[in-house]
Design a protein around this motif. Structure first.
Motif, short mmCIF file in Angstrom:
data_model
loop_
_atom_site.label_atom_id
_atom_site.label_comp_id
_atom_site.label_asym_id
_atom_site.label_seq_id
_atom_site.Cartn_x
_atom_site.Cartn_y
_atom_site.Cartn_z
N CYS A 20 41.69 44.29 36.73
CA CYS A 20 41.75 44.26 38.25
C CYS A 20 40.42 44.00 38.75
CB CYS A 20 42.26 45.47 38.83
SG CYS A 20 44.15 45.85 38.30
N PHE A 21 39.60 42.80 38.38
CA PHE A 21 38.42 42.43 38.79
C PHE A 21 38.43 41.88 40.20
CE2 PHE A 21 37.35 41.92 33.92
CZ PHE A 21 36.90 43.10 33.96
N PRO A 22 37.72 42.32 41.08
CA PRO A 22 37.45 41.81 42.48
C PRO A 22 36.99 40.33 42.29
CG PRO A 22 36.46 43.89 42.50
CD PRO A 22 36.95 43.77 41.23
N THR A 23 37.25 39.57 42.95
CA THR A 23 36.77 38.00 42.76
C THR A 23 35.76 37.90 43.91
OG1 THR A 23 38.53 37.25 44.30
CG2 THR A 23 39.02 37.38 42.01
N TYR A 24 35.61 38.64 44.75
CA TYR A 24 34.75 38.33 45.95
C TYR A 24 35.27 37.23 46.87
CZ TYR A 24 31.70 41.88 43.89
OH TYR A 24 31.20 42.92 43.49
N VAL A 25 36.32 36.84 46.59
CA VAL A 25 37.43 35.85 47.70
C VAL A 25 37.78 36.71 48.45
CG1 VAL A 25 38.71 33.92 47.79
CG2 VAL A 25 37.28 34.10 45.75
N LYS A 26 37.53 36.67 49.93
CA LYS A 26 37.98 37.48 50.88
C LYS A 26 38.92 36.33 51.70
CE LYS A 26 36.02 40.74 52.72
NZ LYS A 26 35.19 41.36 53.71
N GLU A 27 38.60 35.33 52.27
CA GLU A 27 39.36 34.44 52.95
C GLU A 27 40.19 33.48 52.22
OE1 GLU A 27 37.84 33.41 56.91
OE2 GLU A 27 36.04 34.91 56.64
N LEU A 28 41.21 33.12 52.61
CA LEU A 28 42.09 31.99 52.31
C LEU A 28 41.76 30.99 53.21
CD1 LEU A 28 45.34 34.26 51.72
CD2 LEU A 28 43.50 33.73 49.89
#
Length: 420
Positions: A20-28
């Motif tokens: 479950c690594f955060p991708t640092y992509v927050k916005e779609l």
């Protein structure tokens, strides 16, 4: 669910099989991204370079596919990244953009621990890759160093991502209800949108939106023994003879790299027991890897009572004495293998849907197993419907060029947010 929560926890992540690594992509994407972007897509035996132009919902793409030879897949790491840089250079000169500095999204579809939008360290190779000197290293830095060694192209890496993130972003560009990305191809993986408050691993900003895409790396599920009760003798044999024994067990029950071998071992056993083909097989059938996953798709694509594709597959295997009953039984074997894979994936998706607890979610899906198998979509939907909370709505959306378009969209969103 337990493994996902362990993966999200700062104190428990190290012991979790599902990282479950955060991708640092927050916005779609919002559909209004504009500009020209490069995308690199590495996730299997083929590597793609793409030039993508976005203009308020319109999309234009040029791309070229390059092979990744076996010698490079299992050679030195610097040779792999030199090969990628060479492919990028070739494409840039073809498109006459070698003197431009375009934002680039790098789809690197292997398990990585991200430490920012442009930093990802490979945790372990999968899908037949075993390049030395790459595990534990920042793949963006290795790419930039290889490009610098050539000195004939210029890039600005805006984001590194895997194919699940690319698939989610690509589908979200068209359908703003997309919150899960899924791959069922050479390998399998899923990502989903999680609330920041649930991500103990999060070390980024807490500004709006308070969410982040999570790369589950669910292909590694089972590494802690959770699948031991359902592993068959065929699964154990495949795992033992793989280049990563004991790892990626969930993936080995689901993905295109392994499904054909699961079916082959079943067919081989039945043949040797005299239950198929009169007990007479062939060298191809009895050779490890001799029954390709595409054969499952072809056999199951026949209409009931028709064995045209099945007999073509058997001819390729050197079996020309099969009866109609043999063909029916071979189809049943293929159905058992693909149904199990679809149900396992459907179960995983139901877990994510229940965890997110949104009233309606679209799942963006890509990968050859989902794209070409005639029944996997239906079987997945059946299993999800059994397991999601009552009243929850879901939809599976086939991604159009998720890995490439998604990489450009992540770069585009990063460029858009950086400018605001």
């Amino acid at each position: 669910m337990k493994q996902i929560n362990l993966g999200l926890g700062k104190e428990t992540n190290a012991q979790a099989a599902v990282k479950c690594f955060p991708t640092y992509v927050k916005e779609l994407p919002n559909g209004h991204e504009r500009g020209r972007f490069l995308a690199l897509d590495l996730g299997g035996t083929n590597f793609r370079v793409l030039l993508i132009e976005l203009n308020d919902g319109n999309f234009k793409m040029e791309s070229k596919i390059f092979a990744v030879p076996q010698s490079i897949m299992q050679g030195a790491g610097h040779e792999l990244f030199d090969h990628i840089a060479e492919c990028l250079s070739t494409f840039a000169h073809m498109q006459h953009i070698e003197h431009e500095v375009l934002p680039l999204g790098f789809t690197f579809s292997f398990p990585c621990s991200q430490h920012g939008l442009t930093e990802a360290r490979l945790t372990q190779w999968t899908k037949g890759f075993s390049c030395s000197g790459v595990e534990g290293e920042d793949v963006v830095k290795l790419l930039e160093e290889a490009i610098e060694r050539r000195g004939d192209v210029k890039i600005k890496v805006c984001a590194v991502l895997n194919d699940t993130t690319g698939t989610l972003m690509s589908c979200a560009w068209k359908n703003h209800n997309t919150y899960i990305g899924l791959i069922i191809g050479t390998g399998t993986n899923a990502c989903y949108v999680e609330r920041l408050e649930n991500v103990g691993l999060w070390d980024g900003d807490w500004e709006e939106p308070k969410q982040v895409l999570i790369n589950t790396e669910w292909g590694a599920f089972g590494g802690g023994g959770d699948l031991d009760s359902v592993l068959t003798e065929y699964d154990r044999d495949i795992d033992q003879h793989s280049i990563n024994p004991g790892r990626q067990l969930f993936e080995k029950m689901i993905s295109g790299m392994y499904l054909g071998e699961v079916a082959r071992q079943l067919v081989q056993k039945l043949t040797k027991q005299g239950l198929l083909f009169g007990g007479q097989g062939s060298d191809a059938l009895f050779e490890r890897g001799g029954f390709f996953t595409k054969y499952i798709t072809e056999v199951e694509s026949d209409a009931p009572g028709d064995y045209t594709n099945c007999r073509m597959v058997l001819e390729e295997l050197g079996i020309e004495h099969a009866t109609d009953e043999d063909c029916e039984n071979l189809r049943y074997v293929c159905e058992v293998v693909s149904r199990r894979a679809a149900f396992l994936v459907g179960t995983g998706l139901a877990v994510l849907l229940n965890k997110m607890d949104r009233p309606s979610v679209t799942v963006g899906v890509d990968g050859s197993v989902y794209r070409y198998h005639p029944h996997v979509h239906r079987l997945m939907c059946e299993q999800i419907s059994r397991l999601v909370r009552p009243g929850m709505k879901f939809d599976l959306m086939l991604s159009e060029d998720g890995s490439g378009r998604g990489a450009a969209l992540v770069a585009a969103v990063a460029s858009r947010t950086a400018a605001t």
